[in-house]
Design a protein around this motif. Structure first.
Motif, mmCIF file in Angstrom:
data_model
loop_
_atom_site.group_PDB
_atom_site.id
_atom_site.type_symbol
_atom_site.label_atom_id
_atom_site.label_comp_id
_atom_site.label_asym_id
_atom_site.label_seq_id
_atom_site.Cartn_x
_atom_site.Cartn_y
_atom_site.Cartn_z
ATOM 1 N N PRO A 81 0.809 -1.222 0.000
ATOM 2 C CA PRO A 81 0.000 0.000 0.000
ATOM 3 C C PRO A 81 0.846 1.277 0.000
ATOM 4 O O PRO A 81 0.453 2.281 -0.605
ATOM 5 C CB PRO A 81 -0.822 -0.115 1.288
ATOM 6 N N LEU A 82 1.987 1.246 0.669
ATOM 7 C CA LEU A 82 2.855 2.418 0.664
ATOM 8 C C LEU A 82 3.577 2.567 -0.673
ATOM 9 O O LEU A 82 3.836 3.685 -1.117
ATOM 10 C CB LEU A 82 3.865 2.350 1.805
ATOM 11 N N ALA A 83 3.923 1.449 -1.298
ATOM 12 C CA ALA A 83 4.521 1.524 -2.634
ATOM 13 C C ALA A 83 3.550 2.205 -3.603
ATOM 14 O O ALA A 83 3.951 3.039 -4.428
ATOM 15 C CB ALA A 83 4.882 0.131 -3.127
ATOM 16 N N ALA A 84 2.266 1.869 -3.485
ATOM 17 C CA ALA A 84 1.254 2.499 -4.329
ATOM 18 C C ALA A 84 1.097 3.975 -3.986
ATOM 19 O O ALA A 84 0.938 4.826 -4.877
ATOM 20 C CB ALA A 84 -0.072 1.770 -4.179
ATOM 21 N N ALA A 85 1.148 4.295 -2.694
ATOM 22 C CA ALA A 85 1.009 5.691 -2.277
ATOM 23 C C ALA A 85 2.165 6.545 -2.775
ATOM 24 O O ALA A 85 1.973 7.721 -3.115
ATOM 25 C CB ALA A 85 0.914 5.766 -0.754
ATOM 26 N N LEU A 86 3.361 5.971 -2.821
ATOM 27 C CA LEU A 86 4.512 6.716 -3.348
ATOM 28 C C LEU A 86 4.275 7.142 -4.790
ATOM 29 O O LEU A 86 4.675 8.239 -5.202
ATOM 30 C CB LEU A 86 5.778 5.857 -3.255
ATOM 31 N N SER A 94 16.619 2.306 5.426
ATOM 32 C CA SER A 94 16.577 3.116 4.216
ATOM 33 C C SER A 94 15.644 2.544 3.158
ATOM 34 O O SER A 94 15.683 1.350 2.848
ATOM 35 C CB SER A 94 17.992 3.227 3.635
ATOM 36 N N LEU A 95 14.845 3.426 2.570
ATOM 37 C CA LEU A 95 14.040 3.094 1.402
ATOM 38 C C LEU A 95 14.685 3.588 0.112
ATOM 39 O O LEU A 95 14.107 3.431 -0.967
ATOM 40 C CB LEU A 95 12.641 3.708 1.533
ATOM 41 N N SER A 96 15.878 4.150 0.211
ATOM 42 C CA SER A 96 16.530 4.761 -0.957
ATOM 43 C C SER A 96 16.692 3.784 -2.105
ATOM 44 O O SER A 96 16.437 4.115 -3.270
ATOM 45 C CB SER A 96 17.907 5.308 -0.569
ATOM 46 N N HIS A 97 17.149 2.585 -1.794
ATOM 47 C CA HIS A 97 17.514 1.629 -2.838
ATOM 48 C C HIS A 97 16.448 0.555 -3.012
ATOM 49 O O HIS A 97 16.756 -0.608 -3.255
ATOM 50 C CB HIS A 97 18.883 1.026 -2.521
ATOM 51 N N THR A 98 15.182 0.969 -2.913
ATOM 52 C CA THR A 98 14.068 0.053 -3.129
ATOM 53 C C THR A 98 13.452 0.287 -4.501
ATOM 54 O O THR A 98 13.528 1.382 -5.072
ATOM 55 C CB THR A 98 12.972 0.243 -2.065
ATOM 56 N N THR A 99 12.827 -0.743 -5.018
ATOM 57 C CA THR A 99 12.118 -0.614 -6.295
ATOM 58 C C THR A 99 10.973 0.378 -6.183
ATOM 59 O O THR A 99 10.699 1.145 -7.109
ATOM 60 C CB THR A 99 11.591 -1.990 -6.728
ATOM 61 N N ALA A 100 10.296 0.383 -5.035
ATOM 62 C CA ALA A 100 9.166 1.299 -4.838
ATOM 63 C C ALA A 100 9.612 2.756 -4.956
ATOM 64 O O ALA A 100 8.938 3.567 -5.606
ATOM 65 C CB ALA A 100 8.530 1.055 -3.474
ATOM 66 N N ARG A 101 10.722 3.083 -4.336
ATOM 67 C CA ARG A 101 11.232 4.464 -4.423
ATOM 68 C C ARG A 101 11.646 4.797 -5.849
ATOM 69 O O ARG A 101 11.328 5.871 -6.381
ATOM 70 C CB ARG A 101 12.412 4.633 -3.463
ATOM 71 N N ARG A 143 10.629 3.530 -8.688
ATOM 72 C CA ARG A 143 9.464 3.693 -9.577
ATOM 73 C C ARG A 143 8.801 5.043 -9.377
ATOM 74 O O ARG A 143 8.358 5.678 -10.347
ATOM 75 C CB ARG A 143 8.460 2.564 -9.319
ATOM 76 N N ALA A 144 8.708 5.472 -8.128
ATOM 77 C CA ALA A 144 8.114 6.786 -7.862
ATOM 78 C C ALA A 144 8.946 7.892 -8.495
ATOM 79 O O ALA A 144 8.413 8.805 -9.135
ATOM 80 C CB ALA A 144 7.985 7.001 -6.362
ATOM 81 N N SER A 145 10.256 7.825 -8.327
ATOM 82 C CA SER A 145 11.132 8.841 -8.922
ATOM 83 C C SER A 145 11.020 8.830 -10.443
ATOM 84 O O SER A 145 10.943 9.889 -11.079
ATOM 85 C CB SER A 145 12.585 8.592 -8.503
ATOM 86 N N ASP A 146 11.010 7.640 -11.035
ATOM 87 C CA ASP A 146 10.899 7.537 -12.492
ATOM 88 C C ASP A 146 9.570 8.087 -12.991
ATOM 89 O O ASP A 146 9.466 8.547 -14.137
ATOM 90 C CB ASP A 146 11.040 6.079 -12.930
ATOM 91 N N ALA A 147 8.550 8.067 -12.121
ATOM 92 C CA ALA A 147 7.227 8.592 -12.496
ATOM 93 C C ALA A 147 7.118 10.096 -12.287
ATOM 94 O O ALA A 147 6.060 10.683 -12.548
ATOM 95 C CB ALA A 147 6.141 7.883 -11.687
#
Length: 314
Positions: free
Chosen positions: A68-73, A86-93, A95-99
């Motif tokens: 749910p937080l990955a979606a919220a990002l 750290s969430l820096s090196h996660t796929t969720a982070r 993807r959010a940056s790329d979006a």
């Protein structure tokens, strides 16, 4: 003690330039709830529709947040993540940056650290950071050494240098706060790293001695070294990947054992292992751990940047 309110204002209003009407997500956990509350309140005061999400602490740095937080990002305009891990090196982070979502991770941040380290002269620090990032970006080979015995050569070819200077105002901008470093995901490296600060374990009474061969950590001895390698090996061979070379550029940071601050210290370098895909490398694995070398010397293609802990780049 420096004013936490000024530091929180700098994060929200200077670094991220939160605007009225924006959707802002703050991610915290139990240990970072007070900082999370302060950031959410400041974002709301700036006119944003700001939400604080409190999750359970992750197992290690680089472990993904709950779905749910990955979606919220992906659904917000900007995010701040003062989490224990750290969430820096996660796929969720990533993807959010790329979006196009802009944001900052703040793993392990404390009120004291944020109040103190964010008092840096941003303009001076940014000039340093961008100069070093430019050299990393254009460079082919970096050599790192220190009085304790660090002696390592890193391949920088075909990789991009990144300046973590606190300017997170552009769409998709991402950084670490408190800020003050330049970094790159090396294509490879060999040599020895003698580290004083070992994430997430803290200060090593006896320096940790890490041997790197062909872009992988091959062995670790002394102090917290064996435990550090054990944490990486829990994720298989990819966990041993040489993921990052970073250069501290913040003269307000000091050695505490908290790598979020230690890696920003002017006159230090840090090397990380594990995930690199989020910063221009090719390895995705749910761990990214740094070690910090103090009193470092650094040359990039023969150009001196640090000399025994002194910043000497013209």
């Amino acid at each position: 003690m420096p004013d936490l309110g000024l530091a929180v204002s700098a994060v929200v209003r200077r670094c991220l330039e939160i605007k009225s009407g924006e959707n802002v997500l703050v991610i915290a956990d139990g240990a970072s709830r007070r900082v999370g509350d302060a950031l959410r309140e400041e974002a709301a005061a700036a006119g944003a529709d700001a939400v604080l999400a409190v999750m359970d602490e992750r197992a290690t740095d680089g472990t993904e947040p709950p779905p749910p937080l990955a979606a919220a990002l992906l659904a917000c305009d900007a995010f701040m993540a003062p989490t224990s891990r750290s969430l820096s090196h996660t796929t969720a982070r990533k993807r959010a940056s790329d979006a196009g979502v802009r944001g900052a991770t703040m793993p392990g941040v404390t009120e004291d650290m944020l109040a103190r380290v964010m008092t840096v002269d941003f303009d001076v620090m940014a000039t340093r950071s961008r100069a070093v990032a430019g050299l990393l970006d254009a460079g082919s080979v970096a050599h790192v050494s220190c009085p304790l015995g660090t002696d390592m050569t890193l391949d920088l070819s075909s990789r991009a240098g990144i300046s973590d200077d606190g300017d997170l105002t552009a769409a998709g901008a991402f950084g670490n706060l408190p800020c003050g470093e330049s970094f790159i995901a090396p294509a490879g490296g060999d040599g020895r790293v003698v580290a004083s600060s070992v994430a997430p374990l803290g200060l090593s009474d006896d320096p940790a001695v890490l041997t790197v061969q062909n872009g992988r950590i091959a062995s670790a001895e002394g102090g917290l070294g064996p435990r550090f390698l054990e944490l990486l090996l829990a994720h298989g061979e990819l966990g041993t990947n040489l993921a990052e070379l970073g250069v501290g550029t913040n003269d307000c940071a000091r050695l505490t054992g908290n790598v979020l601050e230690d890696e920003k210290i002017l006159g230090t370098i840090h090397v990380a292992f594990g995930a690199s895909a989020g910063i221009g490398g090719t390895v995705s694995v749910p761990i990214h751990l740094d070690v910090v070398v103090i009193d470092a010397s650094l040359e990039i293609d023969g150009q001196p940047v640090l000399d025994a802990g002194r910043f000497v780049l013209d």
